[in-house]
Design a protein around this motif. Structure first.
Motif, PDB file in Angstrom:
ATOM      1  N   LEU A 291       0.504  -1.166   0.291  1.00 26.69           N
ATOM      2  CA  LEU A 291      -0.417   0.609  -0.209  1.00 26.69           C
ATOM      3  C   LEU A 291       0.847   0.921  -0.232  1.00 26.69           C
ATOM      4  CD1 LEU A 291      -2.704  -0.914   3.085  1.00 26.69           C
ATOM      5  CD2 LEU A 291      -3.771  -0.422   0.144  1.00 26.69           C
ATOM      6  N   GLY A 292       2.332   1.466  -0.276  1.00 27.23           N
ATOM      7  CA  GLY A 292       3.157   2.442  -0.046  1.00 27.23           C
ATOM      8  C   GLY A 292       4.600   1.995   0.595  1.00 27.23           C
TER       9      GLY A 292
ATOM     10  N   HIS B 179      13.082   2.455   1.694  1.00 26.43           N
ATOM     11  CA  HIS B 179      11.537   1.925   1.832  1.00 26.43           C
ATOM     12  C   HIS B 179      10.790   1.840   0.466  1.00 26.43           C
ATOM     13  CE1 HIS B 179      11.992   2.777   6.209  1.00 26.43           C
ATOM     14  NE2 HIS B 179      12.859   3.825   6.417  1.00 26.43           N
ATOM     15  N   GLY B 180      10.865   1.545  -0.098  1.00 30.09           N
ATOM     16  CA  GLY B 180      10.853   1.244  -1.473  1.00 30.09           C
ATOM     17  C   GLY B 180       9.712   2.063  -2.363  1.00 30.09           C
ATOM     18  N   CYS B 181      10.565   3.392  -1.586  1.00 29.80           N
ATOM     19  CA  CYS B 181       9.285   4.799  -2.568  1.00 29.80           C
ATOM     20  C   CYS B 181      10.891   5.689  -2.823  1.00 29.80           C
ATOM     21  CB  CYS B 181       9.297   6.006  -1.311  1.00 29.80           C
ATOM     22  SG  CYS B 181       7.585   7.094  -2.256  1.00 29.80           S
ATOM     23  N   ARG B 182      10.982   5.774  -4.331  1.00 27.23           N
ATOM     24  CA  ARG B 182      12.273   6.937  -4.617  1.00 27.23           C
ATOM     25  C   ARG B 182      12.223   8.134  -4.894  1.00 27.23           C
ATOM     26  NH1 ARG B 182      15.684   3.749  -7.520  1.00 27.23           N
ATOM     27  NH2 ARG B 182      16.747   5.655  -8.290  1.00 27.23           N
ATOM     28  N   GLN B 183      12.907   8.690  -4.264  1.00 28.18           N
ATOM     29  CA  GLN B 183      13.107  10.711  -3.765  1.00 28.18           C
ATOM     30  C   GLN B 183      13.079  11.307  -5.637  1.00 28.18           C
ATOM     31  OE1 GLN B 183      15.530   8.426  -3.121  1.00 28.18           O
ATOM     32  NE2 GLN B 183      16.155   8.370  -0.616  1.00 28.18           N
ATOM     33  N   ASP B 184      12.362  12.234  -6.147  1.00 27.64           N
ATOM     34  CA  ASP B 184      12.486  12.379  -7.260  1.00 27.64           C
ATOM     35  C   ASP B 184      11.867  14.063  -6.731  1.00 27.64           C
ATOM     36  OD1 ASP B 184       9.393  12.900  -6.263  1.00 27.64           O
ATOM     37  OD2 ASP B 184       9.125  12.162  -7.333  1.00 27.64           O
TER      38      ASP B 184
ATOM     39  N   LYS C 115      16.868  12.949   7.237  1.00 28.20           N
ATOM     40  CA  LYS C 115      17.341  11.248   7.205  1.00 28.20           C
ATOM     41  C   LYS C 115      15.847  11.048   6.191  1.00 28.20           C
ATOM     42  CE  LYS C 115      20.892  11.396  10.953  1.00 28.20           C
ATOM     43  NZ  LYS C 115      21.174  10.998  12.222  1.00 28.20           N
ATOM     44  N   VAL C 116      14.912  11.316   6.850  1.00 27.23           N
ATOM     45  CA  VAL C 116      13.854  10.307   6.235  1.00 27.23           C
ATOM     46  C   VAL C 116      13.848  10.762   5.109  1.00 27.23           C
ATOM     47  CG1 VAL C 116      11.184  10.983   6.185  1.00 27.23           C
ATOM     48  CG2 VAL C 116      12.678  10.604   8.616  1.00 27.23           C
ATOM     49  N   PHE C 117      13.983  12.008   4.465  1.00 24.38           N
ATOM     50  CA  PHE C 117      14.058  12.321   2.994  1.00 24.38           C
ATOM     51  C   PHE C 117      15.286  11.097   1.987  1.00 24.38           C
ATOM     52  CE2 PHE C 117      16.492  14.084  -0.732  1.00 24.38           C
ATOM     53  CZ  PHE C 117      14.926  13.749  -1.921  1.00 24.38           C
ATOM     54  N   LEU C 118      15.959  11.728   3.172  1.00 22.21           N
ATOM     55  CA  LEU C 118      17.523  10.443   2.504  1.00 22.21           C
ATOM     56  C   LEU C 118      17.004   9.007   2.266  1.00 22.21           C
ATOM     57  CD1 LEU C 118      20.735  12.268   3.741  1.00 22.21           C
ATOM     58  CD2 LEU C 118      19.509  12.772   1.238  1.00 22.21           C
ATOM     59  N   SER C 119      16.491   8.163   3.595  1.00 20.67           N
ATOM     60  CA  SER C 119      16.275   6.871   3.382  1.00 20.67           C
ATOM     61  C   SER C 119      15.125   6.795   3.276  1.00 20.67           C
ATOM     62  CB  SER C 119      15.782   6.770   4.871  1.00 20.67           C
ATOM     63  OG  SER C 119      14.849   7.270   5.140  1.00 20.67           O
TER      64      SER C 119
ATOM     65  N   THR D 178       3.693  10.285   2.427  1.00 21.49           N
ATOM     66  CA  THR D 178       4.367   9.505   3.452  1.00 21.49           C
ATOM     67  C   THR D 178       5.171   9.626   4.608  1.00 21.49           C
ATOM     68  OG1 THR D 178       2.806   6.847   2.579  1.00 21.49           O
ATOM     69  CG2 THR D 178       4.210   7.199   5.176  1.00 21.49           C
ATOM     70  N   PHE D 179       6.156  10.217   3.508  1.00 18.41           N
ATOM     71  CA  PHE D 179       7.345  10.795   3.753  1.00 18.41           C
ATOM     72  C   PHE D 179       7.534  11.912   3.841  1.00 18.41           C
ATOM     73  CE2 PHE D 179       8.387   7.174   1.941  1.00 18.41           C
ATOM     74  CZ  PHE D 179       9.236   6.054   3.164  1.00 18.41           C
ATOM     75  N   ALA D 180       6.096  12.908   3.748  1.00 17.59           N
ATOM     76  CA  ALA D 180       5.945  13.962   3.685  1.00 17.59           C
ATOM     77  C   ALA D 180       5.562  14.879   5.088  1.00 17.59           C
ATOM     78  CB  ALA D 180       5.769  14.962   2.363  1.00 17.59           C
ATOM     79  N   ILE D 181       4.487  13.142   5.386  1.00 17.41           N
ATOM     80  CA  ILE D 181       3.873  13.713   6.587  1.00 17.41           C
ATOM     81  C   ILE D 181       5.036  13.636   8.354  1.00 17.41           C
ATOM     82  CG2 ILE D 181       2.058  12.241   8.555  1.00 17.41           C
ATOM     83  CD1 ILE D 181       0.709  11.892   5.445  1.00 17.41           C
TER      84      ILE D 181
END
Length: 410
Positions: free
Chosen positions: A50-51, A83-88, A75-79, A56-59
């Motif tokens: 489900l994600g 957790h299976g969610c690519r940064q863009d 650190k949340v953004f960098l990791s 989620t990471f913004a929250i």
């Protein structure tokens, strides 16, 4: 309780949590700083496919920043990818915005923007966020450096960019610099919009430059730019604070004649202006007019009027408005109760302090958590006026609300 309910629903045979349900649960857990639960929810989301999503990471990042842990937000953004969610670019801009709006622009700039701007191909939005961050802490020279770098990298500043700079100059008290920047915008034929004019009008007004604010307001029409409701609100606020509420009402009436529909902010500004000038009866009449015009008074409207009635010693009138709120017209909030409870100590009458106690119990029953100071102040007042029995009841309420009771000898 909400998190316990969420956990119970997980066991329900005919219900399955959605991604948005998990996001709500993560937000709640992060608000109460139960970070173990936060990351357990993230792992569960991933196992159920489900994600987690960028939202989620913004929250999570926003809650870490609110808790005074901006480094954890980074650190949340960098990791995220772990957790299976690519940064863009979008998630990059989001975390920059969260940090900058909470006045952590140096961290955003040094640990993220300068390091990853090339990788994520920072755009106009990215640069605007950083420039605004510097402006929020009144470091306009740094914001100008960002603007210069933006141009050097081949990005065209938008009207939003220029408006950020203008607002930044005014916020920093650099009125002359703001005016020169505005003139330079006109000279270079930059895209000057209604937000630009509204910013200049508000900026001049706040420092008491009423004539200049009016001149810019009148200039808009000549330039073919129609003012918005926000522009009128800025002008009305300026006149109420730095000039005369009567002149503000003239602008309000002009606004109506030209077909604009005032919003609750417009009415609240005029009502506050009338209250500040001591015209309480007219302020109440304006509240009635607000209702007649189809714009329901909101909790801010009531709080403004109640506060001024109480400050003037007209507590009965303030209570009358409060009772009107209680009838379901507009529910009171924490500020409403704090205003009324504080006012009960002005006359130091026993009946007033008993009423303060009743208000305190009512606010707890409505789900509000008073500050410990408020509890102790009411307790002291009841004890000093010989209301020991009621003070004991307040102590029980204090204990139930999670505020540790003080040691009293009743």
């Amino acid at each position: 309780k909400a998190l316990a309910f969420f956990a119970q629903l997980s066991q329900h045979p005919s219900y399955a949590h959605s991604a948005s349900s998990f996001d709500h649960a993560i937000d709640l857990a992060a608000r109460v700083r139960d970070y173990r639960a936060v990351w357990a929810f993230v792992a569960r989301m991933r196992s159920l496919r489900l994600g987690p999503s960028p939202k989620t990471f913004a929250i999570i990042a926003e809650r870490y920043v609110a808790a005074g842990k901006p480094d954890r937000a980074v650190k949340v953004f960098l990791s995220m990818h772990e957790h299976g969610c690519r940064q863009d670019l979008s998630s990059f801009n989001t975390v920059l915005d969260i940090l900058c709006k909470s006045r952590h622009v140096e961290m955003a700039s040094n640990k993220l923007f300068k390091v990853f701007r090339s990788r994520f191909k920072a755009d106009c939005v990215s640069y605007n966020i950083i420039a605004n961050g510097w402006c929020l802490i009144k470091r306009t020279p740094m914001a100008l450096e960002v603007l210069k770098e933006m141009v050097d990298r081949g990005l065209n500043p938008s009207s939003t960019t220029y408006n950020i700079m203008l607002k930044g100059f005014f916020r920093a008290g650099q009125v002359d610099e703001a005016w020169q920047f505005f003139l330079e915008m006109k000279k270079r034929k930059c895209n000057i919009d209604v937000v630009t004019y509204t910013t200049v009008i508000h900026g001049f007004g706040i420092v008491g430059e009423i004539k200049k604010a009016k001149r810019v307001f009148d200039e808009m029409a000549r330039e073919g730019i129609l003012p918005s409701v926000a522009t009128y609100n800025a002008m009305i606020q300026v006149l109420c604070k730095k000039d005369n509420v009567e002149n503000a009402i003239v602008v309000f009436e002009e606004m109506l004649r030209k077909g604009y529909v005032p919003n609750s902010i417009t009415y609240n500004l005029v009502i506050r202006g009338l209250c500040h000038a001591g015209h309480m009866d007219r302020a109440v009449e304006f509240m009635s007019r607000m209702e007649d015009d189809g714009c329901e008074p909101n909790v801010q409207t009531y709080n403004i009027t109640i506060r001024y009635f109480c400050d003037a010693g007209e507590i009965e009138n303030g209570m009358h408005l409060f009772e009107k709120m209680g009838s379901g017209v507009c529910l009171p909030n924490l500020d409403t109760y704090n205003i009324l409870i504080s006012s009960m100590f002005v006359r130091k009458k026993s009946d007033d302090l008993v009423l303060a106690g009743k208000l305190l119990i009512e606010m707890v029953d409505r789900g509000f958590v008073p500050r410990k100071f408020t509890f102790n102040r009411v307790l002291d007042g009841l004890l000093l006026t010989g209301n020991q029995g009621f003070a004991k009841e307040i102590l029980r309420v204090q204990s139930k609300s999670g505020r540790l009771p003080r040691r009293f000898k009743l």
